[in-house]
Design an enzyme around this catalytic site. Structure first.
Site, mmCIF file in Angstrom:
data_model
loop_
_atom_site.group_PDB
_atom_site.id
_atom_site.type_symbol
_atom_site.label_atom_id
_atom_site.label_comp_id
_atom_site.label_asym_id
_atom_site.label_seq_id
_atom_site.Cartn_x
_atom_site.Cartn_y
_atom_site.Cartn_z
ATOM 1 N N GLU A 21 6.705 -33.981 0.251
ATOM 2 C CA GLU A 21 5.232 -32.946 -0.062
ATOM 3 C C GLU A 21 5.075 -32.119 -1.425
ATOM 4 O O GLU A 21 6.357 -32.680 -1.707
ATOM 5 C CB GLU A 21 4.562 -32.128 0.914
ATOM 6 N N LYS B 66 -14.845 -8.861 -7.547
ATOM 7 C CA LYS B 66 -13.856 -9.586 -8.991
ATOM 8 C C LYS B 66 -13.067 -10.352 -7.870
ATOM 9 O O LYS B 66 -12.692 -11.533 -7.790
ATOM 10 C CB LYS B 66 -12.707 -8.523 -9.754
ATOM 11 N N ASP B 67 -12.672 -10.358 -7.028
ATOM 12 C CA ASP B 67 -11.451 -11.423 -5.727
ATOM 13 C C ASP B 67 -12.795 -12.151 -5.009
ATOM 14 O O ASP B 67 -12.895 -13.167 -5.108
ATOM 15 C CB ASP B 67 -11.341 -10.734 -4.513
ATOM 16 N N HIS C 266 1.081 -1.634 0.013
ATOM 17 C CA HIS C 266 -0.063 -0.015 0.131
ATOM 18 C C HIS C 266 1.407 1.043 -0.116
ATOM 19 O O HIS C 266 0.038 2.251 -0.175
ATOM 20 C CB HIS C 266 -0.915 0.368 1.719
ATOM 21 N N SER D 131 0.430 -1.289 -5.803
ATOM 22 C CA SER D 131 0.043 -2.468 -6.866
ATOM 23 C C SER D 131 0.317 -2.308 -8.250
ATOM 24 O O SER D 131 0.237 -1.315 -8.695
ATOM 25 C CB SER D 131 -1.786 -3.815 -7.377
#
Length: 418
Positions: free
Chosen positions: A285, A241-242, A213, A217
């Site tokens: 893994e 959108k998220d 921030h 972005s």
């Protein structure tokens, strides 16, 4: 930005004394966001959501888990069979680890493709790499807790790697074990670390968001925001959108939880740990497999340096090299959209990482040894040679003048640098 005009008197009273609502308004509602972010930017918020799920389910599991070699395996079975919705908590936690790494790996490769690590976001990128380190440590110590065969022998093999460090290696191994073998003290301290590290990750995520921030972005074009015409408020545009991305993600995540919960697990880990019986093929893994392949790639000593030490150094170096990537990349253009050569090498690098994962899942013999060495060589060659050289030799395509002008022909610069 001025404080929001709160209608509710109670909210206004609280906000005057503790401006939490103003903070939310500035950073989650009116936060100016580049207007051209695509769905690849969803994975950062998805990673945060999965982290919260992992912490919440982990706390519930810890209430019924017993970190003792005589009871750990049985306590996990009790969680699955007797604790109300214990099976759901465990399957959410197990598969949540896989989903966490999937979204974080996609988030990282998105950053590599669009140059999100470049100035002025170097510290943002470095904190992200530290989060990856912390995630791997958390996942490793967590994998030991069920105390199955693969848990025990995986812990034995991986912790033994530190013995390759000159002078202090054996002491580090003894400290990790809490003794002279993987035993009850090891399980106890791994449980403590597994409970602690997620909160360390949470703190790093807070710093990551703070750095994000501070300079806003990045965006698919890799150009700086030129004013209000290039941004839109985070809410409602990107919350919507998220939310769509979250819905699609939950469909995949919960499909594994309810219909294929053991898809990513190792069958041997459903056998209680037995120090006297070694599994035929010890594998970590899936999200560790590329680094495991790099670890095994060096099968020969170089001068006085043993192969084991070189392998360990290269395994950790494969992640550490990301810390200096902002300075290795000499190109002034961020996004691969305008770098035709870099784009091709990026996809080749992605294939190389997938190949390393496949090689790591197979025994180190025959052609897999040669393939692992070749793929490891290309991994480091990409970062240490190709990326710096391309920045000097490549001629990028012209950049748009701004985000809002990107759709018009006249909004294109004649040069290639941002």
């Amino acid at each position: 930005m001025a404080s929001p005009k709160w209608i509710d008197a109670t909210v206004k009273w609280i906000d005057y004394r503790l401006p939490v609502f103003t903070f939310v308004d500035h950073h989650l509602i009116d936060y100016p966001t580049p207007r051209n972010l695509n769905y690849w930017w969803n994975f950062g918020s998805l990673a945060g959501i999965v982290l919260v799920i992992m912490i919440a389910t982990g706390i519930f599991l810890a209430m019924s888990y017993t970190p003792h070699v005589d009871y750990a395996f049985a306590s996990v079975e009790r969680i699955m069979r007797d604790v109300n919705y214990g099976w759901l908590m465990r399957y959410l936690h197990m598969n949540g680890a896989t989903m966490f790494f999937i979204v974080v790996y996609i988030h990282i490769f998105r950053g590599l493709y669009y140059g999100s690590y470049k100035a002025p976001r170097e510290l943002l990128w470095i904190i992200g790499v530290l989060i990856l380190f912390a995630m791997m440590a958390t996942a490793f110590v967590g994998y030991v807790l069920p105390w199955g065969q693969m848990s025990f022998w995986g812990a034995t093999v991986i912790t033994n790697l530190f013995s390759a460090i000159p002078l202090v290696g054996p002491k580090i191994v003894t400290w990790l074990w809490g003794g002279f073998a993987v035993d009850n003290p090891t399980l106890n301290r791994f449980f403590a670390l597994h409970y602690l590290l997620p909160f360390v990750i949470f703190g790093l995520v807070f710093l990551h968001l703070w750095a994000l921030h501070s300079h806003k972005s990045s965006n698919p074009l890799g150009i700086d925001v030129k004013g209000e015409q290039d941004t839109i408020p985070f809410h409602p545009y990107y919350t919507a959108k998220d939310s769509l991305g979250l819905g699609a993600f939950l469909i995949v995540y919960l499909a594994f939880v309810f219909f294929a919960p053991d898809f990513f697990g190792e069958p041997d880990n459903y056998i209680e740990a037995n120090p006297l019986q070694t599994p035929p093929h010890i594998v970590p893994e899936w999200y560790f497999l590329p680094f495991y392949a790099i670890l095994r790639a060096i099968t020969f000593d170089i001068w006085f340096i043993p192969a084991k030490l070189i392998g360990v150094a290269m395994m950790f170096g494969s992640i550490a090299v990301l810390l200096v990537l902002p300075w290795l990349d000499t190109s002034k253009v961020r996004s691969a959209r305008f770098r035709p050569l870099y784009k091709q090498f990026f996809w080749l690098f992605l294939v190389d990482c997938l190949a390393l994962g496949y090689i790591g899942a197979n025994p180190p013999e025959g052609l897999f040894v040669i393939a692992g060495q070749a793929a490891t060589f290309w991994y480091f060659f990409h970062f240490l040679v190709i990326v710096p050289v391309l920045g000097k030799l490549e001629r990028p395509r012209p950049l748009p003048e701004s985000i809002s002008a990107a759709v018009t022909r006249r909004g294109v610069k004649t040069g290639g640098a941002s």
